[in-house]
Design an enzyme around this catalytic site. Structure first.
Site, PDB file in Angstrom:
ATOM      1  CB  THR A  13     -25.195 -18.408  10.944  1.00  0.00           C
ATOM      2  OG1 THR A  13     -24.220 -17.504  10.396  1.00  0.00           O
ATOM      3  CG2 THR A  13     -25.611 -17.935  12.322  1.00  0.00           C
ATOM      4  CB  CYS A 127     -14.105 -28.988   0.335  1.00  0.00           C
ATOM      5  SG  CYS A 127     -14.556 -27.740  -0.879  1.00  0.00           S
ATOM      6  CD  GLN A 154     -14.887 -28.353  -6.631  1.00  0.00           C
ATOM      7  OE1 GLN A 154     -13.784 -28.431  -7.154  1.00  0.00           O
ATOM      8  NE2 GLN A 154     -15.148 -27.451  -5.691  1.00  0.00           N
ATOM      9  NE  ARG A 235     -19.466 -24.456  -7.331  1.00  0.00           N
ATOM     10  CZ  ARG A 235     -18.714 -24.585  -6.232  1.00  0.00           C
ATOM     11  NH1 ARG A 235     -18.861 -25.632  -5.437  1.00  0.00           N
ATOM     12  NH2 ARG A 235     -17.802 -23.695  -5.926  1.00  0.00           N
ATOM     13  CG  HIS A 242     -16.963 -31.204  -3.705  1.00  0.00           C
ATOM     14  ND1 HIS A 242     -18.131 -30.482  -3.861  1.00  0.00           N
ATOM     15  CD2 HIS A 242     -16.085 -30.363  -3.092  1.00  0.00           C
ATOM     16  CE1 HIS A 242     -17.963 -29.265  -3.367  1.00  0.00           C
ATOM     17  NE2 HIS A 242     -16.736 -29.170  -2.889  1.00  0.00           N
ATOM     18  CG  ASN A 315     -19.180 -30.202  -0.218  1.00  0.00           C
ATOM     19  OD1 ASN A 315     -19.887 -31.041  -0.777  1.00  0.00           O
ATOM     20  ND2 ASN A 315     -19.633 -29.029   0.162  1.00  0.00           N
TER      21      ASN A 315
HETATM   22  N1  LIG Z   1     -18.819 -25.040   2.043  1.00  0.00           N
HETATM   23  C1  LIG Z   1     -17.814 -25.878   1.961  1.00  0.00           C
HETATM   24  O1  LIG Z   1     -17.936 -27.037   1.530  1.00  0.00           O
HETATM   25  C2  LIG Z   1     -16.457 -25.449   2.429  1.00  0.00           C
HETATM   26  C3  LIG Z   1     -15.451 -26.408   2.482  1.00  0.00           C
HETATM   27  C4  LIG Z   1     -14.183 -26.021   2.909  1.00  0.00           C
HETATM   28  C5  LIG Z   1     -13.958 -24.732   3.276  1.00  0.00           C
HETATM   29  N2  LIG Z   1     -14.957 -23.816   3.204  1.00  0.00           N
HETATM   30  C6  LIG Z   1     -14.660 -22.450   3.634  1.00  0.00           C
HETATM   31  O2  LIG Z   1     -15.360 -22.197   4.844  1.00  0.00           O
HETATM   32  C7  LIG Z   1     -15.755 -20.820   4.883  1.00  0.00           C
HETATM   33  C8  LIG Z   1     -17.264 -20.732   5.099  1.00  0.00           C
HETATM   34  O3  LIG Z   1     -17.931 -21.398   4.052  1.00  0.00           O
HETATM   35  P1  LIG Z   1     -19.504 -21.703   4.105  1.00  0.00           P
HETATM   36  O4  LIG Z   1     -19.746 -22.549   2.921  1.00  0.00           O
HETATM   37  O5  LIG Z   1     -19.928 -22.183   5.449  1.00  0.00           O
HETATM   38  O6  LIG Z   1     -20.111 -20.224   3.843  1.00  0.00           O
HETATM   39  P2  LIG Z   1     -21.539 -19.630   4.264  1.00  0.00           P
HETATM   40  O7  LIG Z   1     -22.577 -20.671   4.328  1.00  0.00           O
HETATM   41  O8  LIG Z   1     -21.752 -18.473   3.357  1.00  0.00           O
HETATM   42  O9  LIG Z   1     -21.294 -19.080   5.760  1.00  0.00           O
HETATM   43  C9  LIG Z   1     -20.477 -17.963   6.035  1.00  0.00           C
HETATM   44  C10 LIG Z   1     -20.406 -17.748   7.540  1.00  0.00           C
HETATM   45  O10 LIG Z   1     -19.503 -16.668   7.792  1.00  0.00           O
HETATM   46  C11 LIG Z   1     -20.167 -15.700   8.590  1.00  0.00           C
HETATM   47  N3  LIG Z   1     -19.673 -14.352   8.315  1.00  0.00           N
HETATM   48  C12 LIG Z   1     -19.664 -13.691   7.132  1.00  0.00           C
HETATM   49  N4  LIG Z   1     -19.148 -12.445   7.295  1.00  0.00           N
HETATM   50  C13 LIG Z   1     -18.798 -12.361   8.600  1.00  0.00           C
HETATM   51  C14 LIG Z   1     -18.218 -11.331   9.394  1.00  0.00           C
HETATM   52  N5  LIG Z   1     -17.857 -10.160   8.871  1.00  0.00           N
HETATM   53  N6  LIG Z   1     -18.003 -11.572  10.708  1.00  0.00           N
HETATM   54  C15 LIG Z   1     -18.358 -12.755  11.255  1.00  0.00           C
HETATM   55  N7  LIG Z   1     -18.923 -13.760  10.558  1.00  0.00           N
HETATM   56  C16 LIG Z   1     -19.149 -13.552   9.262  1.00  0.00           C
HETATM   57  C17 LIG Z   1     -21.634 -15.831   8.211  1.00  0.00           C
HETATM   58  O11 LIG Z   1     -22.429 -15.242   9.198  1.00  0.00           O
HETATM   59  P3  LIG Z   1     -23.886 -14.593   8.852  1.00  0.00           P
HETATM   60  O12 LIG Z   1     -24.828 -15.761   8.726  1.00  0.00           O
HETATM   61  O13 LIG Z   1     -24.175 -13.748  10.040  1.00  0.00           O
HETATM   62  O14 LIG Z   1     -23.735 -13.844   7.567  1.00  0.00           O
HETATM   63  C18 LIG Z   1     -21.740 -17.356   8.155  1.00  0.00           C
HETATM   64  O15 LIG Z   1     -21.828 -17.857   9.468  1.00  0.00           O
HETATM   65  C19 LIG Z   1     -15.250 -20.195   3.596  1.00  0.00           C
HETATM   66  O16 LIG Z   1     -13.970 -19.643   3.832  1.00  0.00           O
HETATM   67  C20 LIG Z   1     -15.123 -21.372   2.670  1.00  0.00           C
HETATM   68  O17 LIG Z   1     -14.175 -21.160   1.642  1.00  0.00           O
HETATM   69  C21 LIG Z   1     -16.198 -24.145   2.806  1.00  0.00           C
END
Ligand SMILES: NC(=O)c1ccc[n+]([C@@H]2O[C@H](COP(=O)([O-])OP(=O)(O)OC[C@H]3O[C@@H](n4cnc5c(N)ncnc54)[C@H](OP(=O)(O)O)[C@@H]3O)[C@@H](O)[C@H]2O)c1
Length: 345
Positions: A13, A127, A154, A235, A242, A315
């Site tokens: 999600t 990223c 970023q 940021r 980015h 990113n």
């Molecule tokens: N955004 C980027 O550009 C990017 C790039 C590289 C790496 N990342 C990495 O990818 C990861 C996710 O980033 P994001 O930007 O997609 O974050 P996000 O939009 O906040 O999404 C977080 C996801 O993790 C789920 N989640 C949180 N707590 C959980 C739990 N206890 N059990 C199962 N699922 C859980 C959330 O589910 P709910 O909706 O149910 O809360 C949501 O699906 C992070 O580690 C981040 O560092 C991100």
């Protein structure tokens, strides 16, 4: 690895998870089944006509061939080994496993051979490091890297869904001449501002964790543990993509023309470099694209063998989801390769 694997998407999600699901569909990934997982908060929600399952003790997690993780480090630390025990190769987007010596950190355009070393978990790089590496890899092969000064601008999608909403709410309030809501995700207001902090300062360090990741991951992926590299990450109030200013010193001289020619032939890179016509990479144009864009390639006259360049990438796509799906594609393409053997952690 099966040619038609069963795939779990953990964090489905989120900003990255949703992009992963879209990409699996877009690239016609040959999965027999795709199962989205998120927290209990999202259980039952429909995404891409798939029903989200809660990642909880009672969850059925055995029998997946590939698990794409993007739910943060805590979830990866706890659940990635369990998915591996259940038969999956985990491709993890969090920073949890990236620097573990036994875990390959892979950018398919730069070090695809590292995949063969996996023990069940393969890490997807940070990223901002990722998009720089797609450009730095070919430069290193052609001219050798001596030193990099890395400066990033970023976007908020790099922090996830809540950060995008925070930027939009604050910008809306300011444009309507009302007080913006107090920041919750970032330490300061992000709308109409630039924050010289990406992630956190830990244990008295005067570099942020993001800056430390860029430095360490670049060295690991290039196999250059002593590479001279420094980083400043900021940021900016951009929703997606980015942008980076790279100052790159090479061992052999590389002219701007030679660099443009080299990068024009590099996989995953698009050169846009006609500054007189105001043509250079832009976040607004890179959004939704899988390639990394580079331009403004010019000599740094203050230092020998040094070029400046501007690098922009999506990113959520190449910086996260696209790279993870590319790794998954390599895993199934290499299914007959005896070196790609998964062993339990
Ligand atoms: N955004 C980027 O550009 C990017 C790039 C590289 C790496 N990342 C990495 O990818 C990861 C996710 O980033 P994001 O930007 O997609 O974050 P996000 O939009 O906040 O999404 C977080 C996801 O993790 C789920 N989640 C949180 N707590 C959980 C739990 N206890 N059990 C199962 N699922 C859980 C959330 O589910 P709910 O909706 O149910 O809360 C949501 O699906 C992070 O580690 C981040 O560092 C991100």
């Amino acid at each position: 690895m099966k040619a038609r694997p069963r795939v779990a998407v953990v964090g489905a999600t989120g900003a990255v998870g949703r992009t992963m699901l879209a990409l699996l569909h877009e690239r016609a990934f040959p999965a027999t089944e795709i199962v989205p997982f998120a927290s209990a908060r999202s259980a039952g929600q429909e995404i891409d006509q798939l029903t989200v399952r809660a990642l909880a003790e009672e969850a059925e997690i055995d029998g997946f061939d590939i698990a794409l993780f993007s739910a943060g480090s805590g979830v990866s630390r706890e659940w990635a080994p369990r998915f591996v025990q259940g038969g999956a190769v985990v491709i993890d987007n969090s920073s949890c496993w990236r620097m573990a010596p036994e875990v390959p950190l892979v950018v398919p355009e730069v070090n695809p051979q590292a995949i063969a070393q996996h023990n069940g978990i393969i890490a997807n790089p940070n990223c901002s490091a990722m998009q720089a590496l797609v450009v730095l890899g070919p430069i290193h092969r052609a001219a050798g890297l001596e030193r990099i000064v890395f400066s990033s601008y970023q976007s908020t999608s790099g922090t996830g869904v809540r950060a995008i909403e925070e930027l939009k709410r604050q910008a809306h309030a300011i444009l309507h001449e009302t007080s913006p809501p107090a920041p919750e995700v970032y330490p300061h207001r992000i709308a109409f501002n630039v924050l010289p902090q990406v992630e956190t300062f830990e244990d008295g360090d005067d570099y942020t964790t993001e800056e430390r990741k860029v430095i360490a991951e670049t060295r690991k992926i290039l196999g250059l543990p002593d590479l001279r590299i420094t980083a400043t990450c900021a940021r900016v109030p951009v929703i997606n993509c980015h942008s980076e200013a790279l100052n790159v010193q090479t061992t052999a001289d590389l002219s701007p023309e030679g660099c443009r020619e080299l990068l024009a032939g590099a996989p995953g890179v698009v050169v846009i470099d006609d500054p007189a016509a105001a043509r250079y990479p832009l976040a607004s144009e890179a959004s939704g694209r899988d390639e990394v864009f580079v331009g403004r390639i010019r000599r740094d006259d203050s230092n020998p063998h040094t070029l400046n360049m501007w690098v922009v990438g999506d990113n959520l796509r190449k910086g996260a989801a696209t790279n993870a799906v590319q790794i998954a594609e390599l895993l199934i393409a290499d299914r007959d390769d005896a070196r790609v053997v998964k062993r339990s952690l």
